[in-house]
Design an enzyme around this catalytic site. Structure first.
Site, mmCIF file in Angstrom:
data_model
loop_
_atom_site.group_PDB
_atom_site.id
_atom_site.type_symbol
_atom_site.label_atom_id
_atom_site.label_comp_id
_atom_site.label_asym_id
_atom_site.label_seq_id
_atom_site.Cartn_x
_atom_site.Cartn_y
_atom_site.Cartn_z
ATOM 1 N N CYS A 344 3.068 -16.578 0.259
ATOM 2 C CA CYS A 344 1.880 -16.820 1.088
ATOM 3 C C CYS A 344 2.139 -18.000 2.020
ATOM 4 C CB CYS A 344 0.667 -17.093 0.210
ATOM 5 S SG CYS A 344 -0.844 -17.404 1.176
ATOM 6 N N CYS A 347 -0.908 -20.407 2.442
ATOM 7 C CA CYS A 347 -1.204 -21.263 1.292
ATOM 8 C C CYS A 347 -0.169 -22.366 1.133
ATOM 9 C CB CYS A 347 -1.242 -20.435 0.009
ATOM 10 S SG CYS A 347 -2.422 -19.084 0.024
ATOM 11 N N ASP A 348 1.102 -21.984 1.181
ATOM 12 C CA ASP A 348 2.166 -22.896 0.780
ATOM 13 C C ASP A 348 2.895 -23.552 1.946
ATOM 14 O OD1 ASP A 348 1.524 -22.097 -1.785
ATOM 15 O OD2 ASP A 348 3.007 -20.502 -1.812
#
Length: 524
Positions: A344, A347-348
């Site tokens: 992701c 997200c990361d």
């Protein structure tokens, strides 16, 4: 500090506070502390039920703690919760202030019944669309159980701490100093991690449920559509899902959903859930199905077995289990998941600020990931197995215009290299020359498509060579009374809108099957 519209919304929400609350800030002299002071001062000025203290002594600076006068509560934000976490901030204020949450009564009972004391830390990023679910679940636990302590930490604000802990994926959840989970989770999932008896109690309640006319396995777009269509026919309908919303929850931008110009996965799933709840559908979330026993004859009951040992029965079964991210299946990949191997970018990505990363996959998702990451990290190298990328031309043009992106085509990734704690490099082979290479990177974002969630069905019904459930034009499987829809099937186009249509079609086919095999039980 808040934009005018957000400030107006928050001011309106704060009229719902039922009891006084206190915000206690622990600040330093850095820019983050200045911005936090500005935000909290603005919030405190919106309601006479909010008191702000600036003399906190918390370890994390900047941070702020939410407390109330009528009970013990331990909830701290080592973050300036804006972006995707603004809703988490609003809910934390409202719940601390006595406004009731929109959750099932049984959820609050589970939280209050937790047997021990717990000290949680959750590391998140403000750009992560998976993180709010975990933050809000833990917030609820802290508000309703004084034995639960929660600290929400923005990895971008506390980069040194994140680096020391080798956190390379969010949300990451720690309990009493030990990492226990990573990824999107709800209250029931977190409780299941810390209270082993919760699963036993759930199994007993689930097994006691009466048989369904239509039992749907999966709660994504296909499963939701199937449930709505079945319920509208007056059938006793149940959904059992490992995660309501499925893969759509991990989809950020949706721009091809007809009649809706633009939305995102979490918003679409919220709409699906609201629509399903308008009907008498029994939704059993956070439940993993492990086996299917088809009905021995038309009109008899099929049965599914859950991971916790519970069994559920239905006259007709609709499988809508969706799909999951495809892995590279090379040495080192499994070892370094959440330690540099990620799926992701939204997200990361912030955890790799200033570092070099790789993106594997030249389709739309891979190119979009590379474009997004290029605005955060030092450098991006995209790897594509085929001689040319498969992404839309407009995306390829955008990617090629970026100065900190390299594109490697006709290459095969061969090994993830690490030092035992984190990713150090990605090895690959030039498919034209056969020459082997190694590229130093801190992160590898895998974007090479999806695989159907059908492993548990092998030997039960017909699957094709890709593991997809083989269906006919009425979404019938090889087993009478069992239907399937969505990304887990042999339907060639994996699109949200197609999955919804197939879910509706599977439900209509199931209704026809029930009529022909005997009069279905009517609930209305």
């Amino acid at each position: 500090m808040l934009e005018q519209d957000l400030a107006a919304q928050l001011r309106q929400y704060l009229t719902l506070l039922r009891r006084p609350i206190t915000l206690t800030a622990s600040l330093g002299t850095d820019d983050g502390s200045r911005r936090m002071r500005e935000l909290l001062t603005e919030i405190a000025g919106m309601s006479d039920r909010i008191t702000l203290w600036l003399d906190g002594t918390a370890t994390h600076r900047p941070s702020f703690t939410l407390t109330r006068q009528d009970g013990e509560q331990h909830l701290t934000f080592a973050a300036i919760p804006l972006g995707h976490e603004f809703t988490s901030l609003v809910l934390a204020l409202l719940w601390t202030g006595g406004h009731p949450p929109k959750v099932e009564p049984g959820t609050i009972e589970k939280i209050r019944a937790l047997p021990g004391t717990y000290d949680f830390k959750v590391y998140m990023s403000l750009s992560c669309h998976n993180c709010p679910d975990v933050v809000q679940a833990l917030t609820l636990m802290a508000v309703y159980n004084p034995k639960v302590r929660v600290t929400v930490i923005d990895g971008g604000l506390f980069q040194k701490e994140v680096d020391e802990l080798q956190i390379m994926a969010v949300p990451t959840l720690y309990l009493d100093g030990k990492m226990i989970a990573n990824g999107r989770m709800g209250v029931d999932e977190i409780i299941g991690l810390i209270d082993r008896n919760a699963g036993v109690r759930d199994a007993e309640k689930l097994s006691a449920k009466a048989p369904y006319d239509v039992l749907i396995v999966g709660g994504g777009p296909a499963g939701s559509a199937a449930a709505i269509y079945a319920a509208r026919k007056g059938l006793r309908t149940g959904i059992v899902a490992e995660r309501f919303g499925g893969q759509v929850l991990d989809t950020l931008a949706i721009e091809n959903f007809i009649s809706v110009k633009a939305t995102d996965g979490p918003k679409l799933v919220a709409g699906l859930e609201e629509h399903v709840k308008q009907y008498d559908v029994d939704v059993m979330n956070v439940q993993r199905v492990t086996a299917l026993a088809p009905a021995p004859q038309p009109g008899a009951l099929a049965q599914v077995t859950l991971e916790n040992g519970a069994t559920l029965q239905g006259k007709a079964i609709i499988l809508a289990t969706g799909a999951h991210w495809r892995e590279m299946r090379i040495p080192g990949e499994s070892e370094y998941k959440t330690k540099g191997v990620a799926f992701c970018p939204h997200c990361d990505g912030p955890l790799f600020k200033g570092k070099k990363v790789a993106v594997v996959g030249g389709g739309n998702s891979g190119v979009e990931a590379a474009i997004d990451l290029a605005g955060i990290v030092d450098h991006v190298t995209l790897f594509e197995f085929m001689p040319e990328m498969k992404a839309d031309a407009v995306l390829q043009a955008k990617l090629r215009s970026l100065p900190n992106v390299d594109i490697l085509t006709h290459v095969q990734t061969t090994e993830v290299v690490g030092n035992g704690k984190s990713v150090q490099a990605l090895r690959y082979q030039d498919r034209t020359t056969g020459e082997a290479h190694e590229l130093a990177v801190a992160g590898i974002f895998v974007q090479i498509g999806l695989l159907p969630n059908t492993e548990w069905l092998k030997g039960t019904l017909e699957l094709n060579r890709m593991g997809e459930i083989v269906v006919d034009d009425h979404d019938r499987t090889s087993v009478p009374g069992v239907f399937a829809a969505g990304d887990c099937t042999s339907e060639p186009y994996k699109q949200i809108i197609i999955a919804m249509g197939e879910g509706a079609k599977a439900s209509l086919s199931a209704f026809d099957y029930l009529i022909r095999s005997g009069t279905p039980q009517q609930t209305a």
